[in-house]
Motif scaffolding. Structure first.
Motif: not given
Length: 347
Positions: A78-84, A158-161
């Motif tokens: 769930s943290h990925v979208e914010g970093w995107r 992987a989430r950062a990618c």
């Protein structure tokens, strides 16, 4: 001025050789997700001309990694979208951005995590930097917990990618967990993960290999220092040769870039030369980014000439002056950093 010339960094074309170093801002949401102002905060540095932006340290798991309250995380999908949103904002501003991944180890704020883990049992000296309370005693991580730590780094990478970051930086500096395992003063283990340098390197190298496997060919940086948050004078028992051996092992395991953090980049170590130069000699051809005590363009240019670095990073000058580069180029006054600036609103 060499500093202002473009740089090819592991397949990335950067507009210049000046990076914004990771700076703890403590203003993510309580669950570790990206807060409303973070995309514009990071994009502003890119818009103001930084060749590379490195995020503040991002925690890799919810068990024991978070170092401070309201630290951003990549511990959940769930943290990925914010970093995107952060990455997209930096890219729209013409910039390049790396995610710095961290496990706090024994330097985590007491009571923050379900577990308080370290390379070896014991507490860091002094008080925590965020709340000023005494550092709590940590428990030596078990073999099973070490496996989970490695998996946490790989999953966060992987989430950062998935979020679109241009590169990954592993926080292996200043006394946090990876550095705790690497350093003789904080690693007193008697199993395979302690003892001589080969034992102390075992966890850091496992993390590098796991992250490399998770990110493919994406650039991978390692943030390295000798000094710790609770031990400014630390020196490795093997001196210059140990430092060079560490650098070579990290690069052989998959590190593309060494980001050297010092109190003063141009200062000589006990063996007679700056730390960055020692590392650059050890890993010829591997890019080295240097950090420490730089305040002006002239400081940074002189450091390039004397330390073997191909790029420099600064933190506090950028924090005090989001337009630091343009102020320097125009010959305008630059504001001095004041303690506590990192606690001010992001924008």
């Amino acid at each position: 001025m060499t500093l202002l010339q473009p740089l090819q960094l592991r397949g990335l074309l950067l507009g210049n050789r000046i990076a914004v170093a990771a700076m703890s801002r403590m203003q993510a949401n309580d669950d570790g997700s990206v807060s409303e102002d973070m995309p514009a905060y990071y994009a502003r540095y890119a818009a103001e001309g930084a060749g590379l932006v490195i995020t503040e340290a991002i925690a890799t798991d919810d068990v024991a990694a978070r170092a401070y309250w309201r630290q951003p995380c990549l511990s959940r999908d769930s943290h990925v979208e914010g970093w995107r949103r952060v990455v997209d904002a930096v890219h729209e501003a013409g910039g390049t951005v790396f995610a710095q991944l961290q496990h706090g180890g024994r330097l985590c704020e007491p009571g923050l995590n379900p577990s308080h883990l370290a390379a070896s049992e014991g507490a860091a000296s002094g008080s925590t930097w965020q709340t000023g309370i005494p550092n709590a005693s940590a428990r030596e991580a078990t073999r099973q917990e070490i496996d989970a730590i490695v998996e946490g780094f790989a999953a966060a990478a992987a989430r950062a990618c998935a979020a679109g970051f241009d590169g990954i930086e592993l926080h292996g500096a200043r006394g946090y967990l990876l550095d705790q395992f690497l350093s003789a003063s904080t690693n007193r283990r008697t199993d395979a993960y302690g003892g001589d340098l080969a034992g102390r390197l075992k966890l850091p190298l496992r993390v590098v290999r796991a992250v490399r496997g998770a990110v493919g060919r994406l650039p991978l940086s390692w943030n390295f220092s000798l000094y710790k948050m609770d031990d400014a004078a630390y020196q490795p028992p093997g001196g210059r040769e140990e430092v060079q051996a560490i650098a070579r092992e990290l690069v052989a395991a998959g590190v593309d870039i060494l980001h050297v953090t010092t109190r003063k980049l141009v200062r000589a170590e006990p063996w007679g030369e700056p730390l960055a130069l020692t590392l650059a000699k050890a890993v010829g051809g591997t890019p080295v980014i240097g950090n420490g005590g730089l305040k002006t363009l002239e400081d940074a240019e002189a450091a390039l000439d004397s330390t073997g670095c191909g790029m420099v990073s600064l933190a506090r000058p950028w924090l005090a002056n989001p337009d630091w580069l343009r102020r320097n180029q125009r010959g305008e006054d630059v504001l001095a950093y004041e303690p506590g600036m990192e606690r001010r609103p992001l924008l």
